[in-house]
Motif scaffolding. Structure first.
Motif, PDB file in Angstrom:
ATOM      1  N   GLY A 194      36.873  48.565-100.675  1.00 19.42           N
ATOM      2  CA  GLY A 194      37.228  48.668-102.172  1.00 19.42           C
ATOM      3  C   GLY A 194      36.425  47.684-103.130  1.00 19.42           C
ATOM      4  O   GLY A 194      36.116  48.088-104.298  1.00 19.42           O
ATOM      5  N   VAL A 195      36.490  46.454-102.604  1.00 18.10           N
ATOM      6  CA  VAL A 195      35.699  45.369-103.367  1.00 18.10           C
ATOM      7  C   VAL A 195      34.445  45.839-103.803  1.00 18.10           C
ATOM      8  O   VAL A 195      33.919  45.740-105.028  1.00 18.10           O
ATOM      9  N   ALA A 196      33.600  46.177-102.812  1.00 15.75           N
ATOM     10  CA  ALA A 196      32.215  46.604-103.008  1.00 15.75           C
ATOM     11  C   ALA A 196      32.119  47.948-103.929  1.00 15.75           C
ATOM     12  O   ALA A 196      31.219  47.859-104.671  1.00 15.75           O
ATOM     13  N   ALA A 197      32.995  48.892-103.817  1.00 13.10           N
ATOM     14  CA  ALA A 197      32.830  50.071-104.614  1.00 13.10           C
ATOM     15  C   ALA A 197      33.345  49.602-106.217  1.00 13.10           C
ATOM     16  O   ALA A 197      33.013  50.171-106.887  1.00 13.10           O
ATOM     17  N   SER A 198      34.241  48.724-106.304  1.00 10.46           N
ATOM     18  CA  SER A 198      34.393  48.202-107.597  1.00 10.46           C
ATOM     19  C   SER A 198      33.338  47.500-108.415  1.00 10.46           C
ATOM     20  O   SER A 198      33.279  47.116-109.553  1.00 10.46           O
ATOM     21  N   GLN A 199      32.374  46.986-107.659  1.00 10.81           N
ATOM     22  CA  GLN A 199      31.143  46.541-108.310  1.00 10.81           C
ATOM     23  C   GLN A 199      30.106  47.563-108.730  1.00 10.81           C
ATOM     24  O   GLN A 199      29.295  47.462-109.299  1.00 10.81           O
ATOM     25  N   LEU A 200      30.310  48.796-108.369  1.00  8.74           N
ATOM     26  CA  LEU A 200      29.309  49.912-108.713  1.00  8.74           C
ATOM     27  C   LEU A 200      29.501  50.090-110.407  1.00  8.74           C
ATOM     28  O   LEU A 200      28.263  50.055-110.991  1.00  8.74           O
ATOM     29  N   PRO A 201      30.502  50.066-110.984  1.00  6.51           N
ATOM     30  CA  PRO A 201      30.440  50.107-112.289  1.00  6.51           C
ATOM     31  C   PRO A 201      29.598  48.866-112.943  1.00  6.51           C
ATOM     32  O   PRO A 201      28.854  48.703-114.029  1.00  6.51           O
ATOM     33  N   GLU A 202      30.060  47.744-112.435  1.00  3.99           N
ATOM     34  CA  GLU A 202      29.316  46.373-113.043  1.00  3.99           C
ATOM     35  C   GLU A 202      27.994  46.500-112.557  1.00  3.99           C
ATOM     36  O   GLU A 202      26.939  46.339-113.682  1.00  3.99           O
ATOM     37  N   PHE A 203      27.337  46.950-111.551  1.00  2.95           N
ATOM     38  CA  PHE A 203      25.872  47.289-111.387  1.00  2.95           C
ATOM     39  C   PHE A 203      25.319  48.148-112.425  1.00  2.95           C
ATOM     40  O   PHE A 203      24.369  48.022-112.931  1.00  2.95           O
ATOM     41  N   ALA A 204      26.094  49.270-112.722  1.00  3.12           N
ATOM     42  CA  ALA A 204      25.598  50.088-113.900  1.00  3.12           C
ATOM     43  C   ALA A 204      25.403  49.617-115.281  1.00  3.12           C
ATOM     44  O   ALA A 204      24.429  49.755-116.011  1.00  3.12           O
ATOM     45  N   GLN A 205      26.478  48.630-115.417  1.00  8.49           N
ATOM     46  CA  GLN A 205      26.382  48.093-116.766  1.00  8.49           C
ATOM     47  C   GLN A 205      25.124  47.182-116.848  1.00  8.49           C
ATOM     48  O   GLN A 205      24.552  47.173-117.803  1.00  8.49           O
ATOM     49  N   GLN A 206      25.072  46.405-115.893  1.00 10.90           N
ATOM     50  CA  GLN A 206      23.862  45.364-115.795  1.00 10.90           C
ATOM     51  C   GLN A 206      22.488  46.228-115.752  1.00 10.90           C
ATOM     52  O   GLN A 206      21.728  45.878-116.546  1.00 10.90           O
ATOM     53  N   TYR A 207      22.432  47.265-115.040  1.00 12.77           N
ATOM     54  CA  TYR A 207      21.410  48.135-114.999  1.00 12.77           C
ATOM     55  C   TYR A 207      21.102  48.589-116.614  1.00 12.77           C
ATOM     56  O   TYR A 207      19.791  48.909-117.188  1.00 12.77           O
ATOM     57  N   ARG A 208      22.241  49.033-117.190  1.00 14.13           N
ATOM     58  CA  ARG A 208      21.981  49.629-118.468  1.00 14.13           C
ATOM     59  C   ARG A 208      21.493  48.506-119.576  1.00 14.13           C
ATOM     60  O   ARG A 208      20.749  48.924-120.510  1.00 14.13           O
ATOM     61  N   GLN A 209      22.089  47.342-119.726  1.00 12.10           N
ATOM     62  CA  GLN A 209      21.332  46.365-120.091  1.00 12.10           C
ATOM     63  C   GLN A 209      20.007  46.108-119.916  1.00 12.10           C
ATOM     64  O   GLN A 209      19.217  45.710-120.972  1.00 12.10           O
ATOM     65  N   ARG A 210      19.530  45.952-118.721  1.00  6.25           N
ATOM     66  CA  ARG A 210      18.210  45.804-118.156  1.00  6.25           C
ATOM     67  C   ARG A 210      17.414  47.018-118.927  1.00  6.25           C
ATOM     68  O   ARG A 210      16.176  46.844-119.128  1.00  6.25           O
ATOM     69  N   LEU A 211      18.039  48.113-118.720  1.00  9.47           N
ATOM     70  CA  LEU A 211      17.378  49.446-119.344  1.00  9.47           C
ATOM     71  C   LEU A 211      17.017  49.257-120.698  1.00  9.47           C
ATOM     72  O   LEU A 211      15.745  49.759-121.231  1.00  9.47           O
ATOM     73  N   ALA A 212      17.955  48.915-121.643  1.00 11.64           N
ATOM     74  CA  ALA A 212      17.876  48.852-123.016  1.00 11.64           C
ATOM     75  C   ALA A 212      16.645  47.693-123.312  1.00 11.64           C
ATOM     76  O   ALA A 212      15.908  48.000-124.075  1.00 11.64           O
ATOM     77  N   GLY A 213      16.877  46.688-122.444  1.00 12.61           N
ATOM     78  CA  GLY A 213      15.447  45.646-122.824  1.00 12.61           C
ATOM     79  C   GLY A 213      14.278  46.032-122.468  1.00 12.61           C
ATOM     80  O   GLY A 213      13.303  46.051-123.247  1.00 12.61           O
ATOM     81  N   ALA A 214      14.232  46.930-121.555  1.00  8.20           N
ATOM     82  CA  ALA A 214      12.597  47.689-121.234  1.00  8.20           C
ATOM     83  C   ALA A 214      12.453  48.424-122.142  1.00  8.20           C
ATOM     84  O   ALA A 214      11.252  48.403-122.734  1.00  8.20           O
ATOM     85  N   ILE A 215      13.204  49.359-122.716  1.00  8.69           N
ATOM     86  CA  ILE A 215      12.988  50.368-123.783  1.00  8.69           C
ATOM     87  C   ILE A 215      12.682  49.778-124.967  1.00  8.69           C
ATOM     88  O   ILE A 215      11.542  49.937-125.631  1.00  8.69           O
ATOM     89  N   ASP A 216      13.273  48.517-125.403  1.00 14.88           N
ATOM     90  CA  ASP A 216      12.791  47.743-126.652  1.00 14.88           C
ATOM     91  C   ASP A 216      11.558  47.270-126.430  1.00 14.88           C
ATOM     92  O   ASP A 216      10.699  47.377-127.289  1.00 14.88           O
ATOM     93  N   GLU A 217      11.156  46.621-125.322  1.00 14.06           N
ATOM     94  CA  GLU A 217       9.716  46.335-125.302  1.00 14.06           C
ATOM     95  C   GLU A 217       8.724  47.338-125.106  1.00 14.06           C
ATOM     96  O   GLU A 217       7.794  47.120-125.692  1.00 14.06           O
ATOM     97  N   LEU A 218       8.994  48.403-124.212  1.00 15.55           N
ATOM     98  CA  LEU A 218       8.057  49.531-124.265  1.00 15.55           C
ATOM     99  C   LEU A 218       7.897  49.919-125.481  1.00 15.55           C
ATOM    100  O   LEU A 218       6.565  50.331-126.061  1.00 15.55           O
ATOM    101  N   THR A 219       8.877  50.043-126.447  1.00 19.04           N
ATOM    102  CA  THR A 219       8.856  50.671-127.721  1.00 19.04           C
ATOM    103  C   THR A 219       7.966  50.013-128.697  1.00 19.04           C
ATOM    104  O   THR A 219       7.276  50.454-129.536  1.00 19.04           O
ATOM    105  N   ARG A 220       8.086  48.402-128.519  1.00 14.22           N
ATOM    106  CA  ARG A 220       7.047  47.753-129.174  1.00 14.22           C
ATOM    107  C   ARG A 220       5.802  47.869-128.851  1.00 14.22           C
ATOM    108  O   ARG A 220       4.843  48.005-129.787  1.00 14.22           O
ATOM    109  N   ILE A 221       5.393  48.080-127.656  1.00 14.91           N
ATOM    110  CA  ILE A 221       4.083  48.311-127.281  1.00 14.91           C
ATOM    111  C   ILE A 221       3.373  49.923-127.716  1.00 14.91           C
ATOM    112  O   ILE A 221       2.321  49.893-128.169  1.00 14.91           O
ATOM    113  N   VAL A 222       4.350  50.760-127.650  1.00 13.87           N
ATOM    114  CA  VAL A 222       4.083  52.235-128.317  1.00 13.87           C
ATOM    115  C   VAL A 222       3.860  52.103-129.543  1.00 13.87           C
ATOM    116  O   VAL A 222       3.176  52.698-130.146  1.00 13.87           O
ATOM    117  N   ASP A 223       4.599  51.566-130.394  1.00 14.26           N
ATOM    118  CA  ASP A 223       4.688  51.304-131.924  1.00 14.26           C
ATOM    119  C   ASP A 223       3.438  50.783-132.242  1.00 14.26           C
ATOM    120  O   ASP A 223       2.538  51.246-133.058  1.00 14.26           O
TER     121      ASP A 223
END
Length: 162
Positions: free
Chosen positions: A15-44
Motif C-alpha cells: 500500500g505504501v509503495a503504491a501510494s508513491q506512484l502519484p508522487e513519482f508521476a508528479q516529480q516526473y511531470r516537473q522534470r518533463l516540464a523542465g526538459a521541454i523548457d530547455e529543448l524549446t529554448r534550443i529549438v527557438d
C-alpha cells in the motif's frame, strides 16, 4: 498466529509503495516540464537562426541533410532529433494534463526512459495527502492482500486431519 501480522505488514508495504506512484508521476511531470523548457529554448534558437537566413525550420534541416560536410549532416540529424523529442515530450505533457488519477497512465504509456531514470534517481518519497495518493494506497493494500492470498499466505486456519 504469526501469519496475520506478516500479512498485515506485507499489505501495508504494498500500500505504501503504491501510494508513491502519484508522487513519482508528479516529480516526473516537473522534470518533463523542465526538459521541454530547455529543448524549446534550443529549438527557438535554431528557428531564429534559420529565419535570419530566410529559411524555415524544414528548409534549414534539409540544408544540413544535403551538406557534403559529414559534421554538418550529423549536426542536422541532432537538430532534427532535438525537435522531434521536444514535440514528443510536449504531446506527453498534454496527455498528462487530464484528470488526477488518469495522469499516471500517460506517464507509464509514454515514458521517456531518460527522464524516468533521472526522476527515479532523484525520487523523494512523500506522504500521500491527495485523494489520488490515498486511492493508490488503498488499491495497494487490496493488491497486497490478493498477492498474499496467491502466495498461499492465507490467514484462514487450516484444519489438521488426524
Amino acid at each position: 498466529m504469526i501469519l496475520r501480522p506478516v500479512i498485515l505488514i506485507f499489505c501495508l508495504l504494498v500500500g505504501v509503495a503504491a501510494s508513491q506512484l502519484p508522487e513519482f508521476a508528479q516529480q516526473y511531470r516537473q522534470r518533463l516540464a523542465g526538459a521541454i523548457d530547455e529543448l524549446t529554448r534550443i529549438v527557438d534558437r535554431f528557428n531564429a537562426d534559420a529565419t535570419a537566413e530566410g529559411l524555415t525550420q524544414d528548409q534549414a534541416l534539409e540544408r544540413y541533410r544535403l551538406s557534403d560536410d559529414t559534421f554538418l549532416r550529423r549536426r542536422g540529424g541532432s537538430a532534427a532529433e532535438i525537435i522531434a523529442r521536444r514535440d514528443r515530450l510536449m504531446a506527453q505533457q498534454q496527455d498528462l494534463s487530464g484528470a488526477p488519477v488518469l495522469r499516471i497512465a500517460p506517464v507509464v504509456a509514454h515514458l521517456d526512459s531518460e527522464l524516468a531514470r533521472r526522476t527515479l534517481t532523484d525520487f523523494e518519497p512523500a506522504v500521500p495527502t491527495t485523494i489520488e495518493g490515498a486511492a493508490f494506497g488503498g488499491a495497494g493494500l487490496i493488491v497486497g492482500r490478493l498477492l498474499a492470498s496467491l502466495l498461499g499466505l492465507s490467514s484462514r486456519r487450516r484444519r489438521r486431519t488426524a
